[in-house]
Write a protein that holds these residues in place. Structure first.
Motif, short mmCIF file in Angstrom:
data_model
loop_
_atom_site.label_atom_id
_atom_site.label_comp_id
_atom_site.label_asym_id
_atom_site.label_seq_id
_atom_site.Cartn_x
_atom_site.Cartn_y
_atom_site.Cartn_z
N VAL A 46 -69.48 -25.65 10.23
CA VAL A 46 -70.68 -25.14 9.58
C VAL A 46 -71.23 -24.00 10.43
N LYS A 47 -71.32 -22.84 9.86
CA LYS A 47 -71.84 -21.68 10.60
C LYS A 47 -73.37 -21.78 10.66
N ARG A 48 -73.91 -21.61 11.87
CA ARG A 48 -75.36 -21.62 12.02
C ARG A 48 -75.87 -20.21 11.81
N THR A 72 -78.11 -16.86 12.24
CA THR A 72 -78.80 -16.19 13.33
C THR A 72 -80.26 -16.04 12.93
#
Length: 81
Positions: free
Chosen positions: A59-61, A63
């Protein structure tokens, strides 16, 4: 009472000191493999480089950029983690 007699059957265990030394010649003859597939040196080097570093996250967090007042930042830093 008689003492038990140790078995004289070979155990199959090999002392690691009896293993042959791995020389440069041994590694020069080795085949480059990815899984069960034999590959060339270039493909092996490419795959090896791709695997270096941290694996990609599932899962990409996102920015997050935000501006806050300096006194709020100082209070937040003073409170610790």
């Amino acid at each position: 009472m008689p003492m038990p007699v140790k078995s004289r059957k070979p155990t199959g265990w090999i002392d690691p000191d009896d293993a042959p030394e791995l020389t440069d010649e041994f590694f020069a003859k080795a085949a480059h493999m990815i899984g069960d597939r034999v590959v060339g040196e270039e493909e092996f080097a490419w795959e090896f480089k791709k695997r270096l570093g941290r694996p990609p996250a599932e899962v990409k967090r996102p920015t997050l950029n935000m501006r806050i007042d300096p006194d709020v930042l100082a209070a937040r830093k003073a409170s610790g983690r």
